[in-house]
Scaffold this active site. Structure first.
Site, PDB file in Angstrom:
ATOM      1  N   SER A 132       1.021  -1.283  -0.098  1.00  0.00           N
ATOM      2  CA  SER A 132      -0.034   0.267   0.212  1.00  0.00           C
ATOM      3  C   SER A 132       0.822   0.975   0.202  1.00  0.00           C
ATOM      4  O   SER A 132       1.678   1.652  -1.199  1.00  0.00           O
ATOM      5  CB  SER A 132      -0.644  -0.309   1.207  1.00  0.00           C
ATOM      6  OG  SER A 132      -1.691   0.625   0.872  1.00  0.00           O
ATOM      7  N   ASP A 172      -9.055  -5.054  -5.171  1.00  0.00           N
ATOM      8  CA  ASP A 172      -8.834  -4.267  -4.235  1.00  0.00           C
ATOM      9  C   ASP A 172      -9.292  -3.169  -4.278  1.00  0.00           C
ATOM     10  O   ASP A 172      -9.548  -2.091  -5.033  1.00  0.00           O
ATOM     11  CB  ASP A 172      -7.720  -3.709  -4.207  1.00  0.00           C
ATOM     12  CG  ASP A 172      -6.645  -3.276  -3.196  1.00  0.00           C
ATOM     13  OD1 ASP A 172      -6.958  -2.105  -2.686  1.00  0.00           O
ATOM     14  OD2 ASP A 172      -5.572  -3.817  -3.259  1.00  0.00           O
ATOM     15  N   HIS A 228      -7.474  -4.812  -0.137  1.00  0.00           N
ATOM     16  CA  HIS A 228      -6.654  -4.498   0.580  1.00  0.00           C
ATOM     17  C   HIS A 228      -5.189  -5.063   1.336  1.00  0.00           C
ATOM     18  O   HIS A 228      -4.325  -5.165   1.717  1.00  0.00           O
ATOM     19  CB  HIS A 228      -6.764  -2.968   0.058  1.00  0.00           C
ATOM     20  CG  HIS A 228      -5.199  -2.171   0.335  1.00  0.00           C
ATOM     21  ND1 HIS A 228      -4.814  -1.867  -1.021  1.00  0.00           N
ATOM     22  CD2 HIS A 228      -5.177  -0.967   1.475  1.00  0.00           C
ATOM     23  CE1 HIS A 228      -3.863  -0.813  -0.856  1.00  0.00           C
ATOM     24  NE2 HIS A 228      -4.049  -1.069   0.120  1.00  0.00           N
TER      25      HIS A 228
END
Length: 403
Positions: free
Chosen positions: A167, A343, A375
């Site tokens: 991320s 995601d 995610h």
């Protein structure tokens, strides 16, 4: 206040899944590591702008792996938005990236960006000072990565690391590499980008909701979310939760956790007995300014530096609008991408249509499009060991051995 809110969320979640009394609810990352019989070490390093960052190390695993040169290869793992080093060890040892790499013979380092649970110190400022929170991922990319990677190399005597980012841990690395003159890229042997972030124009969830609810010129973000450490006011959380989670089959208390509102609360590949542990350790904190920067990205559609407003932009950047990070300039580091249509944050079409069109094909060693990963599944998912971690371990091992 923020940690109290997270504690309440975790309390309700553990009631739902029936996992009372897990000792890891109250442990730090090093304590979790030691609980499973692994050695844990703590290091701190100061950034050039004064923040004291804490890193956690698993110097070796439970297996007796030896290397021809006598030195263990180093893997550095960097957490994502609102997360911490714990992300890499909160599943069981055969499910967690940190433990799997350690047992494969790697020297594992887990980073913590400024403003999270473990990196709440500064040489001159205290968290109670508003100036302590005057930063976004710009500063993480500029200062934090440099300080941590350089310290790891100094301690280990290695000249490069294998980097696994998730991320925001990919966004900061992409951004740093885009401005690099080559001196930093040579320190990153391979870059494993989990849920990679470039543009977030098409994201879903909390950040998208508020970014689109207000115009880019809206100047009340800090009134809504609070100045300093990120903590949405109750009305803001309820407004977002009602809109985002209203049609989803999720437990209300889980949905009330801001991390799940941002990343996507539904997953079919979590170890449900571990959910209370996830919710206790994350969200781990960041600055409101960082959250605002993410929302600016939603409006912008690209990867701009933080927008301070026209007057300050001219002083800081020499132009009215913030400059954009140029990912086409990244060179020298082989990148392995892992992303999914499911995601909410590293989403479709932003990954294929923005990120992949800007990264030089010569540096994209692999483009792994995985089915049904939200995610958070990239660090917590039960399929991640076979889909991501073990293949990455083999790639790094073969590379280190010169195969």
């Amino acid at each position: 206040m923020w940690r109290f809110a997270v504690f309440l969320a975790a309390f309700f979640v553990q009631d739902v899944v029936g996992s009372h009394g897990d000792p890891e609810l109250h442990m730090t990352t090093p304590q979790i590591i030691e609980r499973w019989g692994y050695p844990a070490m703590i290091y701190t390093v100061a950034t050039d702008d004064g923040y004291i960052l804490e890193m956690h190390r698993i110097p070796f695993g439970k297996t007796n792996v030896t290397w021809p040169n006598g030195k263990r290869p180093v893997v550095f793992m960097q957490h994502g938005l609102l997360c911490a080093s714990s992300d890499w060890v909160v599943n069981l040892p055969d499910q967690s990236a940190g433990f799997l790499f350690a047992d494969a013979g790697f020297d594992v380092w887990l980073g913590n960006m400024r403003g999270n649970t473990y990196s709440m110190k500064h040489k001159d400022l205290k968290p109670s000072h508003s100036a302590f929170w005057d930063w976004s991922w710009d500063e993480m990319a500029t200062y934090d990565l440099n300080a941590m990677i350089n310290h790891v190399l100094e301690v280990t005597g290695q000249d490069s690391v294998y980097y696994m980012g998730h991320s925001q841990g990919t966004l900061t690395m992409f951004s740093h590499l885009s401005k690099d003159d080559g001196s930093f890229a040579k320190k990153i042997k391979k870059f494993f980008a989990l849920a990679p972030i470039g543009s977030v124009k098409h994201i879903k969830g909390f950040l998208s909701f508020f970014a689109n609810y207000f115009s880019l010129e809206f100047d009340g973000w800090f009134d809504i979310f609070g100045a300093g450490e990120f903590l949405p006011n109750n009305w803001a959380m309820k407004l977002a939760a009602k809109d985002i989670c209203g049609g989803l089959k999720v437990e209300a208390d889980l949905c009330d956790n801001v991390l799940f509102l941002i990343a996507g609360p539904e997953s079919d590949q979590w170890n449900q007995t571990r959910v209370p542990v996830y919710a206790t350790h994350d969200p781990a904190g960041t600055s409101t300014q960082n959250i605002v920067h993410w929302m600016q990205m939603v409006h912008h559609g690209g990867v701009p530096a933080y927008d301070w407003g026209t007057k300050t932009n001219k002083k800081k950047y020499g132009q009215a609008n913030p400059p954009e990070y140029d990912f086409t300039a990244i060179k020298g580091t082989k990148i392995y991408l892992y992303w999914s249509d499911a995601d909410w944050l590293a989403d479709t079409p932003d990954v294929p249509d923005y990120l992949l069109t800007r990264l030089n094909p010569a540096i994209v060693a692999q483009n792994n499009h995985l089915p049904d990963y939200n995610h958070l599944d990239f660090t917590w998912g039960l399929r991640a060991p076979d889909d991501i971690y073990r293949p990455a371990i083999k790639l790094c091992t073969d590379d280190y051995l010169g195969k």
